[in-house]
Enzyme design. Structure first.
Site, mmCIF file in Angstrom:
data_model
loop_
_atom_site.group_PDB
_atom_site.id
_atom_site.type_symbol
_atom_site.label_atom_id
_atom_site.label_comp_id
_atom_site.label_asym_id
_atom_site.label_seq_id
_atom_site.Cartn_x
_atom_site.Cartn_y
_atom_site.Cartn_z
ATOM 1 N N HIS A 143 0.771 -1.176 -0.021
ATOM 2 C CA HIS A 143 0.117 -0.093 0.104
ATOM 3 C C HIS A 143 1.018 1.237 -0.183
ATOM 4 O O HIS A 143 2.006 1.205 0.658
ATOM 5 C CB HIS A 143 -0.949 -0.098 1.371
ATOM 6 N N ASP A 154 3.100 -4.544 7.990
ATOM 7 C CA ASP A 154 1.828 -3.986 7.951
ATOM 8 C C ASP A 154 0.370 -5.069 7.994
ATOM 9 O O ASP A 154 0.438 -5.481 6.885
ATOM 10 C CB ASP A 154 1.886 -3.236 6.886
ATOM 11 N N GLN A 160 -4.726 -5.540 6.741
ATOM 12 C CA GLN A 160 -5.592 -6.259 6.294
ATOM 13 C C GLN A 160 -5.319 -7.640 7.201
ATOM 14 O O GLN A 160 -6.525 -8.293 7.467
ATOM 15 C CB GLN A 160 -5.227 -6.696 4.830
ATOM 16 N N LYS A 207 -10.255 -1.081 10.199
ATOM 17 C CA LYS A 207 -10.663 -2.171 9.321
ATOM 18 C C LYS A 207 -10.987 -3.500 10.141
ATOM 19 O O LYS A 207 -11.567 -4.375 9.879
ATOM 20 C CB LYS A 207 -9.486 -2.502 8.525
ATOM 21 N N CYS A 232 -4.655 2.307 -3.678
ATOM 22 C CA CYS A 232 -3.444 3.001 -3.328
ATOM 23 C C CYS A 232 -2.361 1.981 -3.269
ATOM 24 O O CYS A 232 -1.459 1.811 -2.220
ATOM 25 C CB CYS A 232 -3.674 3.331 -1.780
#
Lengths: 152, 406
Positions: free
Chosen positions: B122, B200, B203, B226, B364
């Site tokens: 991202h 990261d 998700q 999220k 993104c």
């Protein structure tokens, strides 16, 4: 199923989307500019050949984007032919009014297929992107222009 | 098995209709919907138990501080952190990565060292490292992915071979392809060459139980919104000794132990990294979201979403003209696709008219789009509340959109 979107995706839009009539780069041109909507990824490049009188003799474009931005560029090429830069700006002004509000007092008939864009708020910037690039070319703006970020 | 009807009843927004049609929300990877306990916890805090934290001597401040710090405990338990002080609250994942790029990148790494990211990041895990590169003389190296959309581990290892890499900053699950990265193997390889690893997990943590110690990670970040929590709160976890060695990111109140005009002393972690009044209500909301996810259980969530993903790959794969991007072995409920003859934005507009919300664009992740040879895609992403019926509706509608444009 999609009867309610036929106002936006009407016959002209679908036909032109499948087969744009004016999408080509001009080999000989006087001014050029790029439009770029980085949030959605649409890009357009516009080339303009001016007549000696200063009116638009020919416009070419290359677009990478959705049906609305491509067809808007294609219809724009027809609408601005023979217009002076000032008249082109006035036409954009009334076109912008049409895609924002649905009302267009003195719009070119050729731009009418895009009159339903105002009902699809997130798509207004798609329709105006090629115009921003054209005006930038006429103004001699070298930086890439955008129709995102609040101003359509 | 999860009780899908009960879960859906917990999310008030799922009862909404869009132009008379039931909302089919397939954009959870951008931001998930909120269950009632999250909404109620935030409202309750504002109505009954709110004051600034860490400084008041009164009842309201003490109770609010307690509630906010319970969120830190909830996060520590969620990711199996060794120490609650290792949990730093940020605004979101972007805030966490910028903190790390500044405090670890500029504060600990030396010019001439390198950071490795992957081709499927991202923008939030690309741009902070470019800024570090330009400001601090750090080299930025890009680990390639395979055509299947998986990290190319051999190429990744080759990037580390010269021993110059100080940090690997990499997604744990692609927001475009849904591919997981092999976190344990990444850590083993990186550590063998002396590099630290940040994941990261924006998700991944939505779909899988994360155990940062079992992964062998050094840093892990995610965002609340999220994970069925509110916007405005995210988390950076880091191993205590690494955080202790890092200078602060932002200066201000809450992050000091003493201030004079000559010099200030920093507070201990995590407060060293939490300048200013934090997102108090959002912290309380995040705790409620974590409690909600934990009550449903990651085993049940993972089983539900694996079944949904299999169903979606099969159904979408049968839509004429539809191409699914990536075919990673280990993947979750995020599916990007293109439809021949229809631009993703036009697809999204037509889906929207049927009440179906998907994302369209570059997500993104422009470098990944270029790697995949596309300008943009449409993306359907699933949450705890997604049903197989909703995926059927998506697939059926896409088939009709294909007919509409041809």
């Amino acid at each position: 199923m999609f009867d309610d979107v036929r106002d936006l995706y009407n016959k002209t839009i679908l036909e032109r989307g499948r087969k744009p009539l004016h999408m080509r780069a001009l080999a000989a041109f006087d001014v050029t500019a790029k439009g770029d909507n980085p949030m959605c990824g649409d890009r357009v490049e516009v080339w303009v050949k001016l007549a000696e009188s200063g009116v638009i003799a020919e416009t070419g474009y290359k677009a990478r984007g959705c049906e609305i931005s491509v067809v808007s560029a294609d219809l724009m090429v027809e609408a601005v032919a023979g217009h002076s830069p000032a008249a082109t700006k006035a036409l954009f002004s009334s076109f912008r009014q049409m895609v924002e509000t649905g009302i267009c007092a003195d719009c070119d008939e050729a731009l009418q297929p895009l009159s339903a864009v105002h009902k699809y708020k997130s798509r207004i910037k798609c329709a105006t992107l090629p115009w921003h690039a054209l005006i930038a070319a006429l103004d001699g703006t070298t930086a890439s222009v955008s129709s995102e970020g609040g101003s359509t | 098995m999860i009780d899908l009807a009960r879960i859906r009843a917990d999310f008030p927004i799922l009862g909404e209709t869009i132009r008379g049609k039931p909302l089919v929300f397939l954009d959870s990877a951008a931001s998930a919907q909120k269950p009632r306990p999250v909404i109620q916890a935030m409202v309750h805090a504002m109505e009954h138990q709110y004051a600034n934290i860490h400084r008041g001597l009164h009842w309201m401040s003490e109770r609010t501080t307690e509630a906010y710090e319970e969120a830190r405990d909830a996060v520590a338990a969620l990711i199996n952190a060794n120490d609650r002080h290792e949990i730093i609250f940020t605004g979101n994942s972007t805030g966490a990565i910028n903190l790390l790029a500044h405090s670890y990148g500029r504060g600990v790494m030396k010019p001439g060292q390198a950071v490795v990211i992957s081709e499927m990041e991202h923008h939030s895990n690309i741009v902070p490292w470019q800024m570090l590169r330009d400001a601090h003389g750090i080299e930025l190296r890009i680990a390639p992915i395979t055509d299947a959309g998986e990290l190319d581990l051999a190429a990744f290892e080759a990037l580390l071979a010269d021993g110059k890499v100080g940090l690997v900053a990499i997604t744990h699950m692609s927001n475009v392809l849904g591919s997981y990265t092999p976190a344990e193997r990444i850590c083993t390889i990186a550590h063998a060459y002396g590099a630290k690893v940040m994941f990261d997990g924006s998700q991944a943590i939505v779909h899988r139980r994360i155990d940062v110690q079992a992964l062998g990670a050094d840093f892990y970040c995610f965002t609340g919104h999220k994970l069925y929590g509110p916007t405005g709160i995210g988390v950076l976890w880091g191993r205590r000794e690494l955080l202790d060695a890092m200078p602060p990111f932002m200066g201000g109140g809450d992050m000091i132990s003493s201030v004079s005009f000559e010099a200030s002393k920093w507070a201990e972690v995590p407060h060293k990294f939490e300048a200013g009044t934090p997102a108090i209500i959002e912290g309380i909301g995040l705790k409620a979201a974590i409690d909600y996810v934990q009550a449903v259980g990651y085993d049940a969530i993972a089983a539900h979403e694996a079944a949904l993903t299999d169903h979606a790959l099969a159904r979408l794969g049968n839509v004429e003209g539809l191409t699914i991007l990536g075919r990673a072995q280990d993947r979750g409920g995020v599916i990007s696709f293109t439809l021949a003859g229809a631009h993703p934005h036009d697809v999204a507009t037509l889906l929207d008219r049927q009440g179906i919300a998907v994302r369209a664009g570059h997500h993104c992740a422009e470098p990944l789009m270029r790697r995949l040879g596309v300008d943009s895609t449409a993306r359907a992403s699933f949450g705890i509340y997604t049903t197989a019926g909703e995926i059927d509706t998506l697939a059926d509608t896409l088939g009709k959109i294909r007919e509409f444009f041809t």
